[in-house]
Design a protein around this motif. Structure first.
Motif, short mmCIF file in Angstrom:
data_model
loop_
_atom_site.label_atom_id
_atom_site.label_comp_id
_atom_site.label_asym_id
_atom_site.label_seq_id
_atom_site.Cartn_x
_atom_site.Cartn_y
_atom_site.Cartn_z
N HIS A 218 0.84 -1.07 0.00
CA HIS A 218 -0.11 0.01 -0.06
C HIS A 218 1.00 1.21 0.11
O HIS A 218 1.75 1.22 0.92
CB HIS A 218 -0.86 -0.05 1.22
N THR A 219 0.40 2.26 -1.12
CA THR A 219 1.13 3.43 -0.82
C THR A 219 0.29 4.47 -0.55
O THR A 219 -0.79 4.52 -1.13
CB THR A 219 2.04 3.56 -2.13
N GLY A 220 0.79 5.55 -0.23
CA GLY A 220 -0.21 7.04 -0.27
C GLY A 220 0.63 8.16 0.22
O GLY A 220 1.85 7.99 0.52
N HIS A 221 0.22 9.43 0.11
CA HIS A 221 0.67 10.50 0.33
C HIS A 221 0.04 11.41 1.56
O HIS A 221 -1.27 11.05 1.85
CB HIS A 221 0.69 11.61 -0.59
N ALA A 222 0.76 11.60 2.50
CA ALA A 222 0.08 12.57 3.58
C ALA A 222 -0.61 13.83 2.92
O ALA A 222 0.16 14.79 2.37
CB ALA A 222 1.01 12.82 4.65
N SER A 223 -2.00 13.95 3.34
CA SER A 223 -2.53 15.25 2.68
C SER A 223 -2.64 16.14 3.68
O SER A 223 -2.16 16.12 4.90
CB SER A 223 -3.94 14.48 2.31
#
Length: 223
Positions: A218-223
Motif C-alpha cells: 500500500h502506498t499513499g501521500h500525507a494530505s
C-alpha cells in the motif's frame, strides 16, 4: 487469535534469532525483493525516513540503499533491534511504540512499515501516528501479508495454516509462528486497509498485490 501488546513483544523477542531465516523460507526469498520495492515506492534522495516496526532492520536498510539521507528504525522488541544494530551502524535504531511515536509532528519525509502493522493493537491509531509524523506530501509504503485470493488460495492456506507452523516448531522459539495464520485472517483486506489509510489522512492511496496475492504493498501521500 489476538495477543496483548506485552505478549506480542515477548513473542518477537523470542523469535528474533530465527526471524530472518523464517522470512526467507516462508517467501522463498521473495521478501528481499518486496522490501526493495517498498523502499523504492516511498523514498526519494536525501529523505528523512522512518521505518516503523523495523524488526531486524532489513526494510530500513533497503530505505537507506534507496537513497534516504537519514533513516530511523523503530521497534518495541529490543532483541530484534540488537540484530538490526549489527547489520547497519549508520541507521538510528530506537526502541519505541508505533502507537505513540516519539517524534514531533512532520518530522519525516517518508515512512515505511514491513510486515508490522498486522501486529499493532490499534491499527487506526497506528496509521494516524504515521500520518502525524509525516510532513504534508510525505510518502508512506506499507508492506503486509494479506488474505490470499484466486486460484492459489488453497495452496497458501495449506502453506500458512499447516506447513509454516511446523517449520517454526523445529527452530528455537519458532513455535510462535502458529500466531501467523491467525493474525493474517483477522487483518483487514487490502481494500479495507486502503480505506483506513484514507480515513487516517492519506491521499492517492493505492495497493498492488504481489507473490500471487499473498502480499500487498500500500502506498499513499500525507494530505
Amino acid at each position: 487469535m489476538t495477543l496483548a501488546p506485552d505478549s506480542v513483544r515477548t513473542m518477537f523477542d523470542r523469535i528474533a534469532p530465527v526471524y530472518d531465516v523464517m522470512n526467507h523460507v516462508m517467501t522463498a526469498g521473495l521478501d528481499i525483493r518486496w522490501r526493495r520495492r517498498a523502499a523504492q515506492a516511498a523514498v526519494r534522495a536525501g529523505d528523512r525516513v522512518l521505518d516503523a516496526a523495523c524488526g531486524t532492520g532489513d526494510l530500513a536498510i533497503a530505505d537507506l540503499k534507496a537513497g534516504a539521507g537519514k533513516v530511523t528504525g523503530l521497534d518495541f522488541s529490543e532483541k530484534m533491534l540488537e540484530r538490526a544494530r549489527v547489520k547497519q551502524t549508520s541507521i538510528e535504531w530506537l526502541r519505541g511504540d508505533m502507537l505513540a511515536l516519539p517524534f514531533a509532528d512532520e518530522t519525516f519525509d517518508a515512512a515505511t512499515v514491513g510486515f508490522g502493522v498486522r501486529n499493532v493493537e490499534n491499527l487506526e491509531l497506528g496509521l494516524s501516528e504515521l500520518r502525524r509524523v509525516l510532513r504534508p506530501g510525505g510518502r508512506l509504503a506499507i508492506l503486509e501479508i494479506t488474505q490470499p485470493r484466486g486460484a492459489l488460495r488453497p495452496f497458501y492456506s495449506l502453506w500458512f495454516d499447516r506447513i509454516v507452523p511446523l517449520l517454526g516448531k523445529v527452530l528455537p522459539g519458532g513455535d510462535a509462528y502458529t500466531y501467523l495464520p491467525a493474525s493474517v485472517k483477522r487483518f483487514p483486506t487490502a481494500e479495507r486497509l486502503a480505506d483506513m489509510l484514507r480515513e487516517a489522512g492519506f491521499a492517492d492511496v493505492r495497493f498492488e498485490l504481489m507473490g500471487g496475492s499473498i502480499v500487498a504493498l500500500h502506498t499513499g501521500h500525507a494530505s
